[in-house]
Design a protein around this motif. Structure first.
Motif, PDB file in Angstrom:
ATOM      1  N   TYR A  14      10.541  38.901  66.423  1.00  0.00           N
ATOM      2  CA  TYR A  14      11.490  38.524  67.476  1.00  0.00           C
ATOM      3  C   TYR A  14      12.157  37.216  67.087  1.00  0.00           C
TER       4      TYR A  14
ATOM      5  N   ARG B 224      15.819  34.636  68.010  1.00  0.00           N
ATOM      6  CA  ARG B 224      16.894  34.377  68.957  1.00  0.00           C
ATOM      7  C   ARG B 224      18.115  33.866  68.208  1.00  0.00           C
TER       8      ARG B 224
ATOM      9  N   ASP C 189      17.466  38.645  69.648  1.00  0.00           N
ATOM     10  CA  ASP C 189      17.822  38.354  71.042  1.00  0.00           C
ATOM     11  C   ASP C 189      19.175  37.635  71.066  1.00  0.00           C
TER      12      ASP C 189
END
Length: 327
Positions: free
Chosen positions: A6, A8, A50
């Motif tokens: 994950y 961003r 993200d």
């Protein structure tokens, strides 16, 4: 659920760069569709990028259009005064989709990208050319009640699930896209694809591209619009058939018309020939019936969805009657 990385991204440039470097990655916005697909084993990206920190939530009036950022939520767009005043058809369509809780999280760009709700696509144990090219289309000879009556192929008979996209197709919206080769614009009606021989491709985005927003040109439809969604229950259900209708009527004569259907094809189904048939005619039920007959040219039912061949024209007629105020 499989493990994944994950990260961003705070700018469109960094998000695009991250996607180009890792073909197994995918963008994450609201996640209302993606997370379900990951849980069900339909997709297994190794990295989620993200994009929520990217400043793409603005809704503003431009000289001849409304701009909506790709990360604006469905609720914010549906309730925005500019949309309600200038493009009420979009608000109606957005409020017909999903539940209030999901609309609070789902984004405009994500809504455009959502995958079909075909039972065969969403079950990894069943054959689906969209999920696994070459495995066959289970729905073609299987249970196909929710499936396409327009534009299908022997490879796929799934339908696009978005209500919002039906309205945007009718409103001549333009999709704004950024990618490794720069920015480009594409008409909304050209954004989604018919299945053809490559049903795994839902749209015409290129590798590494990111939707940054949409533009909807000004029009003269005002409140003479309607979005009619026929479904199995009154909330949180996908359309069997839906119709986005917009009319510009003066002295009971239709000066301009926009029509699109949902729940009937692999992409929002724009009814251009029916629109032409409406222009210059009186706003009467007889006129609407004639347009509905034209709209159904080329429709083909499957074993379990032939009822749509009657439901679709009836829905067109009712949507036009409501939009025109004669219902």
């Amino acid at each position: 659920m499989n493990q994944f990385q994950y990260v961003r991204a705070t700018t469109a440039k960094t998000a695009i760069g991250a996607l180009v470097k890792d073909p197994s990655a995918t963008f994450l916005a609201g996640g209302t569709n993606l997370i379900d697909l990951m849980k069900n084993g339909v997709t297994a990206p190794q990295k989620l990028i993200d994009i929520n920190p990217i400043p793409l939530t603005e809704i503003r009036k431009q000289s001849n259009s409304i701009y909506i950022g790709a990360l604006a939520t469905n609720t914010d767009v549906a309730d925005h005064k500019l949309v309600l005043q200038n493009q009420p058809l979009l608000s109606l369509a957005l409020n017909a989709g999903a539940s209030a809780q999901l609309r609070n999280v789902a984004t405009i760009g994500g809504n455009m990208m959502q995958r079909t709700r075909c039972f065969y696509f969403n079950n990894p144990d069943l054959p689906c050319n969209k999920r696994q090219p070459g495995s066959g289309c289970g729905a073609l000879e299987g249970y196909n009640r929710m499936h396409a009556i327009f534009g299908a192929s022997p490879q796929c008979v799934a339908v696009n699930p978005s209500d919002m996209s039906v309205a945007l197709a009718a409103l001549d919206a333009t999709v704004l896209i950024s990618g490794p080769k720069g920015d480009r614009r594409i008409l909304f009606t050209d954004f989604h694809r018919l299945p053809g021989d490559h049903p795994e491709k839902d749209n015409n985005l290129m590798k590494g591209e990111l939707i940054t927003g949409i533009e909807i040109p000004d029009n003269a439809f005002g409140k003479t619009v309607h979005y009619l969604k026929v479904r199995d229950r009154s909330s949180y259900a996908f359309a069997l058939v839906s119709v986005a209708a917009a009319l510009n009527i003066k002295n009971n004569t239709i000066k301009e018309a926009r029509l699109a259907m949902g729940g009937v094809a692999h992409k929002p189904w724009r009814l251009t020939e029916a629109e032409k048939a409406l222009v210059g005619k009186p706003a009467t039920e007889a006129t609407f019936k004639q347009a509905a007959e034209i709209a159904m040219q080329g429709a083909k039912g499957l074993k379990y969805n032939s009822f749509k061949l009657k439901m679709a024209p009836n829905t067109i007629i009712e949507a036009l009657k409501t939009a025109s105020g004669i219902a």
